[in-house]
Structures are given as C-alpha cells and as structure tokens.
Design an enzyme around this catalytic site. Structure first.
Site, PDB file in Angstrom:
ATOM      1  N   GLU A  79      -4.956   2.384  -3.977  1.00 15.61           N
ATOM      2  CA  GLU A  79      -3.498   2.485  -4.112  1.00 15.61           C
ATOM      3  C   GLU A  79      -2.830   1.280  -3.460  1.00 15.61           C
ATOM      4  O   GLU A  79      -1.715   1.360  -2.975  1.00 15.61           O
ATOM      5  CB  GLU A  79      -2.966   3.805  -3.533  1.00 15.61           C
ATOM      6  CG  GLU A  79      -3.808   4.385  -2.428  1.00 15.61           C
ATOM      7  CD  GLU A  79      -3.601   3.685  -1.090  1.00 15.61           C
ATOM      8  OE1 GLU A  79      -4.433   2.812  -0.774  1.00 15.61           O
ATOM      9  OE2 GLU A  79      -2.644   4.010  -0.373  1.00 15.61           O
ATOM     10  N   ASP A  81       0.868  -1.183   0.000  1.00 16.42           N
ATOM     11  CA  ASP A  81       0.000   0.000   0.000  1.00 16.42           C
ATOM     12  C   ASP A  81       0.907   1.237   0.000  1.00 16.42           C
ATOM     13  O   ASP A  81       1.878   1.291   0.753  1.00 16.42           O
ATOM     14  CB  ASP A  81      -0.881  -0.040   1.251  1.00 16.42           C
ATOM     15  CG  ASP A  81      -1.872   1.120   1.294  1.00 16.42           C
ATOM     16  OD1 ASP A  81      -3.085   0.859   1.100  1.00 16.42           O
ATOM     17  OD2 ASP A  81      -1.427   2.270   1.521  1.00 16.42           O
ATOM     18  N   ILE A  82       0.576   2.166  -0.886  1.00 17.08           N
ATOM     19  CA  ILE A  82       1.412   3.374  -0.965  1.00 17.08           C
ATOM     20  C   ILE A  82       1.223   4.181   0.325  1.00 17.08           C
ATOM     21  O   ILE A  82       0.092   4.386   0.780  1.00 17.08           O
ATOM     22  CB  ILE A  82       1.050   4.218  -2.202  1.00 17.08           C
ATOM     23  CG1 ILE A  82       1.248   3.366  -3.473  1.00 17.08           C
ATOM     24  CG2 ILE A  82       1.895   5.487  -2.267  1.00 17.08           C
ATOM     25  CD1 ILE A  82       0.877   4.060  -4.757  1.00 17.08           C
TER      26      ILE A  82
HETATM   27  P1  GH3 Z   1      -1.474   5.104   4.440  1.00 21.28           P
HETATM   28  O1  GH3 Z   1      -0.019   5.401   4.422  1.00 21.28           O
HETATM   29  O2  GH3 Z   1      -2.022   4.794   5.758  1.00 21.28           O
HETATM   30  O3  GH3 Z   1      -1.881   4.160   3.422  1.00 21.28           O
HETATM   31  O4  GH3 Z   1      -2.146   6.505   4.064  1.00 21.28           O
HETATM   32  P2  GH3 Z   1      -2.937   6.794   2.783  1.00 21.28           P
HETATM   33  O5  GH3 Z   1      -3.096   8.260   2.660  1.00 21.28           O
HETATM   34  O6  GH3 Z   1      -2.304   6.158   1.574  1.00 21.28           O
HETATM   35  O7  GH3 Z   1      -4.260   6.058   3.091  1.00 21.28           O
HETATM   36  P3  GH3 Z   1      -5.753   6.191   2.648  1.00 21.28           P
HETATM   37  O8  GH3 Z   1      -6.312   4.831   2.427  1.00 21.28           O
HETATM   38  O9  GH3 Z   1      -6.430   7.056   3.609  1.00 21.28           O
HETATM   39  O10 GH3 Z   1      -5.744   6.952   1.276  1.00 21.28           O
HETATM   40  C1  GH3 Z   1      -5.774   6.287   0.098  1.00 21.28           C
HETATM   41  C2  GH3 Z   1      -6.058   7.263  -0.970  1.00 21.28           C
HETATM   42  O11 GH3 Z   1      -5.718   6.777  -2.248  1.00 21.28           O
HETATM   43  C3  GH3 Z   1      -7.491   7.659  -1.012  1.00 21.28           C
HETATM   44  C4  GH3 Z   1      -7.852   7.712  -2.442  1.00 21.28           C
HETATM   45  O12 GH3 Z   1      -8.375   8.942  -2.862  1.00 21.28           O
HETATM   46  C5  GH3 Z   1      -6.543   7.481  -3.143  1.00 21.28           C
HETATM   47  N1  GH3 Z   1      -6.736   6.744  -4.335  1.00 21.28           N
HETATM   48  C6  GH3 Z   1      -7.269   5.541  -4.434  1.00 21.28           C
HETATM   49  N2  GH3 Z   1      -7.278   5.168  -5.765  1.00 21.28           N
HETATM   50  C7  GH3 Z   1      -6.746   6.198  -6.467  1.00 21.28           C
HETATM   51  C8  GH3 Z   1      -6.503   6.426  -7.846  1.00 21.28           C
HETATM   52  O13 GH3 Z   1      -6.793   5.609  -8.701  1.00 21.28           O
HETATM   53  N3  GH3 Z   1      -5.933   7.574  -8.209  1.00 21.28           N
HETATM   54  C9  GH3 Z   1      -5.609   8.536  -7.279  1.00 21.28           C
HETATM   55  N4  GH3 Z   1      -5.040   9.639  -7.705  1.00 21.28           N
HETATM   56  N5  GH3 Z   1      -5.855   8.340  -5.994  1.00 21.28           N
HETATM   57  C10 GH3 Z   1      -6.422   7.205  -5.557  1.00 21.28           C
HETATM   58 MG    MG Z   2      -1.972   4.222   1.469  1.00 21.98          MG
HETATM   59 MG    MG Z   3      -4.917   2.225   1.231  1.00 24.73          MG
END
Ligand code: GH3
Ligand code: MG
Ligand code: MG
Length: 581
Positions: free
Chosen positions: A464, A421-422
């Site tokens: 992500e 996970d990013i």
């Molecule tokens: P953590 O280190 O705990 O993983 O923090 P985080 O910010 O990565 O965690 P969180 O799950 O809160 O955030 C994930 C975000 O990834 C939320 C969402 O908007 C974003 N995201 C998910 N899919 C995509 C995508 O396809 N493109 C973009 N640009 N953002 C995405």
């Molecule tokens: Mg993340």
């Molecule tokens: Mg996540």
C-alpha cells in the site's frame, strides 16, 4: 565512305570544338591545294557534281549503328565521284555533301551549327582514295584494276581510322579501343559496297543520271538502320523501365525498414502500407479512416477522392476487396479484419489484376502486422502497469527513476521523489475485508494520479505504498505537490457496503536528488522522510534532510494523532473519527 564516328547527340565542349576546327581547317587546306597543285584531265560538270552532292547528302544521313558509333554508306557515292568528276575535286565535293546533310539538320533545329564543322572534318577519308586514283592515272570505272581499288580502299580507310582516332583522342580523350568496333566495321562496309558502287559508276559514265541507281539501296539500308535504331531505343526504354522498377523496389525496402523502426504503431503501419501500395501499384492517392483518424497520402484531387469514396462504399457493401471508378479516376479498396478500409486511386489507367492481387496481399499482411502491434502494445502495457491501481509498476518506476536521475546529473535540473504509505491500512483490511482494502488502494491510486502533472510518474511502489517521480522539480516544489496529493487523498470519501463512507489518509515523505546522489539514495531519503511522517503522527508530508525534517504538518490538529484504525465518516459529520468494529 563511311565515317567511323562515335555517336554524338550532344554539343561539343571547348576542347572538342578546337580539335574539330583544326581537323576541318587542315582538311580544307589540303583539299583546296589538291586541284591547284595537281590539276585534272577531266572537266568539272557542275550539274553532275550537284547531283552527286545531293546523293552523298542522302547517303550520309543513313546511319548504320555498329559498336559505340555509326558508319555511313557514302562509299556508294564516293566511288562514282572518283570516276566521273575531276579526282582532285572529290574531297571538296564529299565535304559539300557532308555539309549539306549537316545543314539540313541544322535548319530543322535538330543539330547545332557546329555539326557543319565536324561534317567537313569527316571528309578526310576522301583524300586517301582520291590521291590513289589520281596516282593511278585517273582511270574510268570500266578501266580501273582491282589492285588500284584495293589500294584506294586501304588509303581511304587508313586515313579515316587515323583521323577518327586522333579526333577522339585529342578532343575527348577516348581511347581507340573504345570505338574499335566501328573503326573495324567501316572498312568492311566500304569494301562490301564498293562493287555495287563501281557498277553504278560504270553505268553513270555512259548516262550520268544512272548514278541514282544507288538511291533504292540507300533507302533499303536506311530502313534497316531505322529498324535497328528503334530496337535499340526500345531496349533502352525497357532498361529504363527496369531501372525505375528497381528504384521502386528500393523505396519499398526502405519503407519496410521504416516499419521496423516505427515502434509498431498501428497508425504508422497503415500510413506505410498506403505509401507502399501506392508505390507498388503506381497510385497517386491513398486513404484510410481508422475511427476518427483519417490517413491520406498524395495530392488532394476531387475526382480521385470520389473514386476512393466509391471504392470504400463498394468494399463496405461487398465485404471484400474490389475496385471502383469515377470517370477517368480508378480506385482499389480492401478491408482490414477490423473493418477499416484502405483505398488507393490513380487517374488515366484502370488497375490491373496484378495490382489488385498486390494490394490485397499488402493489406492482409498489414492486418497481421496491426494485430501484432496491438498485442505488443498490450504486453508492453501489462509489463509496465500495476493491475490493481493502473499506475506504473515497480519495474517501470525503477527504470524511470534511474533515467531521470541520470538526466538530472547531465542537465543539472532537479528531480524529486514523493513516497506515500496509506495510514493504518492493515486496519482497513481487518475491518472491512481485503476487497474493500483493494478498493481503497484503487481509489487512492486514482486520487494520486489526478493530483499529478502529466510529466510526473505515479507508481505503485509495493503493497500500500505509492511513489511519484517529479522531473524538473526541486524539493520545495515537490513538497507543494506532495501536500496537494495528501489533501486529495484526505478528501476521499469511499462508499461502504452499509451505506456509510470511509475516509483514508496517507503519510508522505519527499526527497530530491542532491549532488552526486543516485536513485538508491533518493529512494532511501524519501523513505526515511516517510518513516518520520509516520512517527510524527501520520497524514502529513515530511521533507528529507533540512531543518529538523518535520516541516510540513497536517493543518488539522486532530490528525496529528491519527487513529490506529480507519475512520468511517458519518454522514454530515465531517471528519469525526469513528472506528467501526
Ligand atoms: P501504517 O499507518 O504504519 O502504514 O500502518 P499500516 O497498517 O498501513 O501498515 P502495515 O505495513 O502494517 O500494513 C500494510 C498492509 O497493507 C498489510 C497488507 O496486508 C496490506 N496490503 C498490502 N498490499 C495490499 C493489497 O494489494 N491489497 C490489500 N487489500 N491489502 C494490501
Ligand atoms: Mg500503511
Ligand atoms: Mg506499508
């Protein structure tokens, strides 16, 4: 008379040979006993007997094909023999005629010497008519009554049919019904030849040489019989050609079956089309070049290859299907909609218009099939690929994971799962915008793919979060691979709009299939390890289960407490964390 014998081109087997030998030996005993026991009032004229043997030999070479066998018009000679020679000698003279005819074939290498034995056995019928004429007092041809003639015919036919049935039954186990046609025709043909034969015998009584009057009639019958045989052979040849055609059709149908099974791959389709075209148009060679790939069928032959080349050039120049030749080699070419040219060639005979039409239609259908295959491939690709990262999508990931877990259960080989996970990705979106977030996701996906082996399956699990299935890899091996992935992502420096660069990290959880585990519990284990990695400070690899779980840490102490906002990398400043905004 005619011997009503089934046609027999082949060699006799042991049983037949025995039966034929017994039939011939029995005939010789009876035929030799007749002159000794019965005597004759007529003198034996050797020259006349010799001439009659020769004409009989000619007559027995004329074969009138009826039913499953043939009939010989020897009646034309037998009757003069009965009225000109001592009657008791006639069966042996007839046998001599039959042996002479067989011997002629044997000398020419067209028959086996055993044919001489069957020739002797064929003379049985002559005993029937000889006995009747003798019992009638050996009248001359002019004095004989029709009753005697009818009786002689009856005795002759009866004996002929009986011996034929017995020889076929004991020798080959052939039931009389099977050669009933020729059995029934023999007496009829004999009866119809008898009046002419009596006239010839009457003429020969005054002048023995007159017996040759039957020869032109034999010639006519021979010509008719040869014509009939040619027609039969011609029909057999046509039947053979039809069978070959049918076999070709069968092969073509089985090719179509292969096409169905070929997973609609365009190369396989072109090869099948070439093979089918070669089959349908009787070509010896075929060729098509798809980009760098050359598909060839048939044996390599310089002249055919030159003709194929000429046909391709002609098609490329004219833009449509056409033919070309090179000496005795002939070729046909036809283009596919994408410009690929299919060519087939053969030697000896130019392709007909029908061949051109067939080939053109086949190539047109191939074009449609290839378009369908490409569409199918595209749809397949779309259905299983994540559009943004180009990695496998969730569906394909699930399918493959279930498959690998099942395989692992059967084989006992390990399978591991890496989930990543990013870190702080929300911050990337918030700080640099969603588009930059997408770019980061894409670059992370590429880095993960590059860090994987070809047997691994990297996938976008969702959002992500990415995952990698590692077949044949145990937990230790998977942790090493996971660390390599983490480092690869960590090494990324993504260009920003303002000229700066952005760093990105991932947290990684690793699980492996344990005894009795399924795909769901593997995902849960890797996910739990990933959660632990996040809790432990991100940018690290954590393995599921085992001692204290936290067993693979980021080597850089600074990363232990990763920032909650993305790092913008300052030029030359290495990994110094500096949040923007
Ligand atoms: P953590 O280190 O705990 O993983 O923090 P985080 O910010 O990565 O965690 P969180 O799950 O809160 O955030 C994930 C975000 O990834 C939320 C969402 O908007 C974003 N995201 C998910 N899919 C995509 C995508 O396809 N493109 C973009 N640009 N953002 C995405
Ligand atoms: Mg993340
Ligand atoms: Mg996540």
């Amino acid at each position: 008379m005619a011997s009503a014998r089934p046609h027999r081109a082949r060699r006799l087997d042991r049983r037949e040979r025995r039966v034929e030998s017994v039939a011939a030996a029995a005939f010789l005993v009876v035929a030799a006993a007749m002159p000794l026991a019965l005597g004759s009032s007529r003198a034996f004229a050797p020259v006349l007997a010799g001439a009659l043997v020769a004409v009989h030999a000619i007559a027995s070479r004329v074969r009138l094909y009826v039913g499953a066998g043939y009939v010989m018009p020897t009646q034309l000679v037998l009757i003069p023999m009965l009225f000109l020679l001592p009657v008791v000698s006639v069966p042996l003279v007839v046998a001599a005629g039959l042996v002479a005819a067989a011997g002629f074939d044997v000398v020419r290498g067209r028959a086996h010497p055993e044919r001489v034995v069957t020739g002797i056995a064929d003379a049985w019928h002559a005993i029937g008519s000889s006995l009747v004429i003798m019992l009638a007092g050996q009248p001359g041809a002019g004095a004989v009554t029709w009753q005697v003639i009818a009786l002689a015919l009856l005795a002759q036919s009866g004996l002929d049919v009986l011996t034929a049935i017995a020889r076929e039954w004991f020798g080959r186990r052939i039931r009389p019904t099977l050669h009933a046609g020729s059995l029934a025709m023999a007496p009829l043909i004999d009866a119809s030849l008898t009046p002419v034969a009596i006239l010839a015998a009457s003429a020969a009584a005054a002048r023995p040489t007159s017996v040759v009057v039957v020869v032109p009639l034999l010639g006519l019958l021979a010509a008719l019989s040869a014509d009939r045989r040619h027609r039969i052979e011609d029909a057999a040849r046509r039947l053979e050609a039809l069978r070959a055609e049918e076999a070709r059709l069968d092969r073509a149908i089985s090719r179509i079956g292969q096409t169905f099974a070929s997973k609609l791959n365009s190369t396989a389709l072109v090869e099948l089309a070439l093979r089918t075209a070669a089959e349908a148009c009787r070509a010896d060679r075929g060729r098509a070049a798809i980009g760098e790939r050359v598909i060839q069928i048939g044996r390599s032959d310089k002249r055919l290859d030159r003709a194929l080349f000429a046909a391709r050039e002609a098609v490329e120049a004219q833009g449509h299907g056409c033919g070309a030749s090179c000496g005795e080699a002939f070729a046909l070419g036809h283009p596919l909609p994408d410009g690929t040219v299919l060519t087939i060639a053969r030697s000896g005979e130019p392709f007909s218009e029908d061949d051109q039409r067939r080939f053109g239609s086949l190539v047109r259908q191939l074009g449609v099939a290839i378009e369908n295959a490409a569409l199918h491939e595209r749809l397949q690709q779309q259905a299983t690929t994540d559009e943004l990262t180009g990695l496998a999508n969730h569906r394909r990931f699930e399918e493959r994971l279930r498959h690998e877990v099942r395989r692992s259960r059967r084989s006992g080989r390990p399978v591991s799962l890496v989930m990543l996970d990013i870190d702080d990705f929300k911050g990337v979106n918030d700080t640099y915008g969603h588009q930059q977030g997408d770019r980061v996701l894409r670059e992370v996906g590429t880095a993960v793919r590059r860090a994987c082996r070809s047997t691994d399956l990297p996938a976008r699990y969702g959002g992500e979060e990415l995952a990698v299935i590692l077949p044949d890899t145990d937990l230790d091996g998977a942790c090493v691979a996971a660390e390599a992935i983490r480092r690869a992502v960590d090494a990324l420096e993504l260009p920003l709009a303002d000229g700066g660069r952005l760093g990105v990290t991932v947290s990684v959880g690793v699980g492996a299939v344990t005894a009795g585990g399924d795909a769901g519990s593997l995902i849960a284990a890797a996910d739990a390890a990933l959660y632990d990695a996040k809790r432990a400070g991100k940018n690290r690899v954590v393995r599921a289960g085992g001692r204290g779980r936290f067993n693979q840490r980021s080597p850089e102490a600074g990363r232990e407490t990763a920032p909650a906002v993305p790092r913008a990398i300052e030029d030359g400043a290495g990994a110094a964390a500096a949040a923007r905004g």
